[in-house]
Design a protein around this motif. Structure first.
Motif, PDB file in Angstrom:
ATOM      1  N   VAL A  43       0.832  -1.202   0.000  1.00  0.00           N
ATOM      2  CA  VAL A  43       0.000   0.000   0.000  1.00  0.00           C
ATOM      3  C   VAL A  43       0.868   1.254   0.000  1.00  0.00           C
ATOM      4  CG1 VAL A  43      -1.691   1.342   1.327  1.00  0.00           C
ATOM      5  CG2 VAL A  43      -1.947  -1.146   1.135  1.00  0.00           C
ATOM      6  N   PHE A  44       1.946   1.239   0.802  1.00  0.00           N
ATOM      7  CA  PHE A  44       2.823   2.407   0.921  1.00  0.00           C
ATOM      8  C   PHE A  44       3.476   2.747  -0.417  1.00  0.00           C
ATOM      9  CE2 PHE A  44       6.982   4.322   1.546  1.00  0.00           C
ATOM     10  CZ  PHE A  44       6.704   5.368   2.417  1.00  0.00           C
ATOM     11  N   TRP A  45       4.099   1.741  -1.073  1.00  0.00           N
ATOM     12  CA  TRP A  45       4.807   2.010  -2.316  1.00  0.00           C
ATOM     13  C   TRP A  45       3.854   2.313  -3.472  1.00  0.00           C
ATOM     14  CZ3 TRP A  45       9.303   3.714  -1.769  1.00  0.00           C
ATOM     15  CH2 TRP A  45      10.193   3.188  -0.827  1.00  0.00           C
ATOM     16  N   THR A  46       2.671   1.700  -3.465  1.00  0.00           N
ATOM     17  CA  THR A  46       1.687   2.017  -4.501  1.00  0.00           C
ATOM     18  C   THR A  46       1.222   3.465  -4.378  1.00  0.00           C
ATOM     19  OG1 THR A  46       0.920  -0.290  -4.537  1.00  0.00           O
ATOM     20  CG2 THR A  46      -0.536   1.360  -5.499  1.00  0.00           C
ATOM     21  N   ALA A  47       0.994   3.901  -3.125  1.00  0.00           N
ATOM     22  CA  ALA A  47       0.569   5.283  -2.892  1.00  0.00           C
ATOM     23  C   ALA A  47       1.697   6.272  -3.181  1.00  0.00           C
ATOM     24  CB  ALA A  47       0.101   5.435  -1.443  1.00  0.00           C
ATOM     25  N   SER A  48       2.954   5.845  -2.986  1.00  0.00           N
ATOM     26  CA  SER A  48       4.108   6.727  -3.193  1.00  0.00           C
ATOM     27  C   SER A  48       4.531   6.821  -4.654  1.00  0.00           C
ATOM     28  CB  SER A  48       5.306   6.230  -2.370  1.00  0.00           C
ATOM     29  OG  SER A  48       4.997   6.170  -0.997  1.00  0.00           O
ATOM     30  N   ALA A  49       4.037   5.918  -5.490  1.00  0.00           N
ATOM     31  CA  ALA A  49       4.486   5.845  -6.888  1.00  0.00           C
ATOM     32  C   ALA A  49       4.267   7.163  -7.633  1.00  0.00           C
ATOM     33  CB  ALA A  49       3.770   4.702  -7.606  1.00  0.00           C
ATOM     34  N   LYS A  50       3.151   7.836  -7.358  1.00  0.00           N
ATOM     35  CA  LYS A  50       2.850   9.092  -8.048  1.00  0.00           C
ATOM     36  C   LYS A  50       3.895  10.149  -7.728  1.00  0.00           C
ATOM     37  CE  LYS A  50      -0.896  12.395  -8.861  1.00  0.00           C
ATOM     38  NZ  LYS A  50      -2.301  12.775  -8.515  1.00  0.00           N
ATOM     39  N   GLN A  51       4.308  10.237  -6.449  1.00  0.00           N
ATOM     40  CA  GLN A  51       5.316  11.220  -6.057  1.00  0.00           C
ATOM     41  C   GLN A  51       6.680  10.840  -6.617  1.00  0.00           C
ATOM     42  OE1 GLN A  51       4.911  14.213  -4.506  1.00  0.00           O
ATOM     43  NE2 GLN A  51       7.059  14.475  -5.017  1.00  0.00           N
TER      44      GLN A  51
END
Length: 255
Positions: A43-51
């Motif tokens: 969840v963390f890396w999926t959410a961070s992918a945009k940034q």
């Protein structure tokens, strides 16, 4: 987005495998803890992918050693944050829901169970994936210079080279000056010049790229540098070096 999710999944599974081996070495395997950390990481890396994609655009523009150190610091910080968030969730769920102890309740064990090196690799693989996509996008766009995609205030625009009056560099980006207003792109001036090379654009200064069709006149000073006057009233500096290459052959027309 499917490719980043696949990359994240690979590293999450790798992290689970390394964490499992570490727990086996302690003789206290805890699959519940590994599952919690895996879900948190995904969840963390999926959410961070945009940034990370935003950071990759800056990396594409300026990939020198200082940028590498900056990206390393960002990756290390993101990895540490992921571990902290994951471990806090482990502590909460283990003590509140499962009501049992975990082998990773101290900082050292937490770091080894949720391996920071694997998290850092995940960050850089995502970064290089987006950098590669940015390069391919630039190449693809260069094949169709009549379509230049830009955005402003959440709206998407498609510009044609003839609509662009001139382009200037501004920190880590370029600014396209058009009759519709100004548009910012995270791209080098040199890369953009190659993209529109067949559309009457030329470099007149290290900071400016000009549409020759928009030039009204120019005025030189004693050392060969001078000022360009555009048809819309804008004034730009030009250097004698670029002047020879771009306007020199047409000097009789403009002088």
């Amino acid at each position: 987005m499917s490719k980043p999710i696949s990359l994240i999944s690979v590293f999450v599974l790798l992290n689970m495998g390394i964490g499992r081996m570490f727990q086996e070495s302690l003789g206290i395997p805890c699959f519940s803890e590994l599952s919690i950390l895996a879900i948190t990481s995904f969840v963390f890396w999926t959410a961070s992918a945009k940034q990370i994609k935003v950071w990759s655009q800056k990396w594409s523009f300026n990939p020198h050693s200082k940028s590498l150190l900056i990206q390393g610091g960002l990756g290390l910080s993101a990895s540490a944050l992921n571990i902290i968030v994951g471990q806090l969730l482990v502590v909460f769920l283990m003590t509140t829901v499962f009501q049992c102890t975990s082998p990773s309740f101290n900082v050292l064990n937490a770091g080894l169970t949720n391996n920071i090196a694997v998290n850092l690799l995940c960050y850089f693989f995502l970064l290089f994936h987006f950098v590669g996509n940015e390069s391919n996008s630039t190449t693809s766009t260069s094949e169709k210079p009549e379509q230049i995609k830009v955005s402003k205030n959440g709206r998407q625009f498609i510009l044609h080279p003839k609509e662009i009056l001139y382009v200037e560099t501004n920190n880590n980006c370029i600014v396209l000056h058009t009759e519709k207003g100004k548009f910012v792109k995270y791209q080098s001036l040199l890369a953009f010049q190659k993209q529109v090379s067949s559309n009457n654009f030329g470099r007149v200064h290290r900071s400016y790229l000009v549409n020759s069709n928009c030039i009204d006149s120019f005025q030189k000073n004693k050392n060969g540098d001078g000022t360009l006057y555009l048809k819309n009233g804008a004034k730009l500096k030009f250097s004698r070096t670029y002047f020879k290459n771009f306007i020199g052959s047409d000097s009789a027309t403009h002088d």
